[in-house]
Each structure stands twice: as C-alpha cells, then as structure tokens.
Motif scaffolding. Structure first.
Motif, PDB file in Angstrom:
ATOM      1  N   ALA A   1       0.828  -1.211   0.000  1.00  0.00           N
ATOM      2  CA  ALA A   1       0.000   0.000   0.000  1.00  0.00           C
ATOM      3  C   ALA A   1       0.859   1.256   0.000  1.00  0.00           C
TER       4      ALA A   1
ATOM      5  N   MET B   1       2.248   1.798  -3.463  1.00  0.00           N
ATOM      6  CA  MET B   1       1.207   2.268  -4.381  1.00  0.00           C
ATOM      7  C   MET B   1       0.839   3.710  -4.089  1.00  0.00           C
ATOM      8  N   ASN B   2       0.779   4.083  -2.824  1.00  0.00           N
ATOM      9  CA  ASN B   2       0.412   5.450  -2.451  1.00  0.00           C
ATOM     10  C   ASN B   2       1.466   6.466  -2.849  1.00  0.00           C
TER      11      ASN B   2
ATOM     12  N   GLN C   1       0.550   3.185 -10.149  1.00  0.00           N
ATOM     13  CA  GLN C   1       0.114   2.426  -8.984  1.00  0.00           C
ATOM     14  C   GLN C   1       0.014   0.932  -9.299  1.00  0.00           C
TER      15      GLN C   1
ATOM     16  N   TYR D   1       2.242  -1.905  -7.541  1.00  0.00           N
ATOM     17  CA  TYR D   1       1.660  -3.088  -6.899  1.00  0.00           C
ATOM     18  C   TYR D   1       2.466  -4.336  -7.255  1.00  0.00           C
TER      19      TYR D   1
ATOM     20  N   PRO E   1      -6.705  -2.140  -3.210  1.00  0.00           N
ATOM     21  CA  PRO E   1      -6.101  -0.975  -3.869  1.00  0.00           C
ATOM     22  C   PRO E   1      -5.801  -1.210  -5.347  1.00  0.00           C
TER      23      PRO E   1
ATOM     24  N   GLU F   1      -9.069  -0.769  -7.158  1.00  0.00           N
ATOM     25  CA  GLU F   1      -9.403   0.659  -7.149  1.00  0.00           C
ATOM     26  C   GLU F   1      -8.596   1.420  -8.190  1.00  0.00           C
ATOM     27  N   ALA F   2      -7.312   1.109  -8.301  1.00  0.00           N
ATOM     28  CA  ALA F   2      -6.468   1.781  -9.296  1.00  0.00           C
ATOM     29  C   ALA F   2      -6.936   1.451 -10.706  1.00  0.00           C
TER      30      ALA F   2
END
Length: 199
Positions: free
Chosen positions: A79, A82-83, A91, A95, A137, A140-141
């Motif tokens: 995370a 990715m952030n 992102q 990952y 995540p 979501e990306a």
C-alpha cells in the motif's frame, strides 16, 4: 531474571517478543524440514527456552503470532509503494513490483514455511485476508483508470505476479523478473489509456 535491555520493562518485553518473532521467521524462511520448535526459536533469539512461555503459550500460539505480524506488514508495504505513485498506471506497476520485491527479500519463503508448519485453518484464513487486502487498492487503481472488468484484470495481474514470484524463487535474478513483469504490464496500461501513457 534476565537483565533488562531497554528503558522500561514494557519496552524490554516488546523487544524480546520481536526477537522471538524474527527468530521464528528466520527458521520458517530457511526451508528446514522441521517446523520451528519453541526451543529452537529461543536458541536463535538468544533467550532461555523457559522465557519463551512468557510470550507464547505454545508453538501454535507462536505461529499464529507470526501470521498476525507478517501479513499486515506485507499489505502495508504494498500500500505504501502504491500510495507513493500518483497516476493509476504507476500504482498498478508499483503493486506488482512491491510484491516481487517482498518475494526477493524472502517474505514468500516465510509464507511457504508457515504453510508447512502452521495450523491449516489459521493460515488459510489469514492468507485469504491478505489477498483480499492486496486486491482492494489494485482494483481501485484499475477502476479509476477506466479499465474494463477491473476485478478480472486484477486476477490476471496477480497471476503474473505469482508467476514472477515462482521465477525468483527458482533462482532467476529478481531485477530481471521485475523488469520482465514491467515489460508485460506496460503495453496493457498504455493500450488502456492510463494517465502515465497518454500521448
């Protein structure tokens, strides 16, 4: 009573518990056929076997603690990587690369050791939680990018990461594998028009 190696008793206990968890992780990652016994963990941590019982009631209790400690660290690392990326395409790449980096660091070897040593139900449930945490995540990306069928695409990306993980564990240099995975994913990300690859 052993000499306290920290400013407070609470800090001392925290450090010793951390040493025991790290020792168990080292043994699990070593690929030794025998699962870590409390005496082996204590010896590796430099503690008396009897002191282990101050922190863990049994070998199963210790293994469950390793699971509880390891999986949030894994998902947190991914995370964070990715952030640190801004565009959706970056992102997705972050990952994949973060997971492969963890495999190269030996984290996946700990997982394999747990699979052989830990109670099946506990590991299966924790593994399921980890993969669900990791998928969120990523999906979501992919969704933000406008990818078609982001759930299915996330499964495919995870399959690529698993294949790359196996290559690393089979001795292929991790930098080569990480570069190959990037080469595989970038054309899809470019074709999908994700922000990083817009012309």
């Amino acid at each position: 009573m052993p000499k306290i190696q920290a400013a407070t008793v609470a800090e001392h206990r925290s450090l010793q518990r951390r040493a025991l968890l790290d020792a168990a992780r080292d043994i699990l990652a070593s690929g030794e056929p025998e699962s870590p016994s409390l005496s082996a963990v204590a010896q590796r941590a430099g503690l008396a076997r009897s002191s282990v019982y101050q922190y863990f009631r049994s070998r199963e209790d210790l293994l469950e603690a390793v699971i509880a400690d390891m999986f949030p660290r894994w998902s947190g690392f991914v995370a964070q990587r990715m952030n640190s990326a801004t565009a959706a395409a970056e992102q997705v790449l972050a990952y994949a690369d973060a997971n492969l980096e963890l495999v190269a660091q030996g984290e996946h070897a700990v997982m394999r050791g747990l699979a052989m040593a830990a109670p099946g139900a506990a590991l299966a449930e924790s593994s399921k939680v980890l993969h669900e945490q990791l998928r969120v995540p990523l999906v979501e990306a992919l969704t933000r990018s406008g990818a078609t069928q982001p759930q299915h695409m996330a499964e495919l990306i995870q399959a690529v990461v698993r294949a790359g993980s196996q290559m690393i564990e089979n001795g292929v240099p991790s930098d080569d594998v990480r570069d190959l995975v990037k080469q595989m994913l970038e054309p899809y990300l470019r074709a999908s028009g994700m922000p990083r690859f817009e012309k």
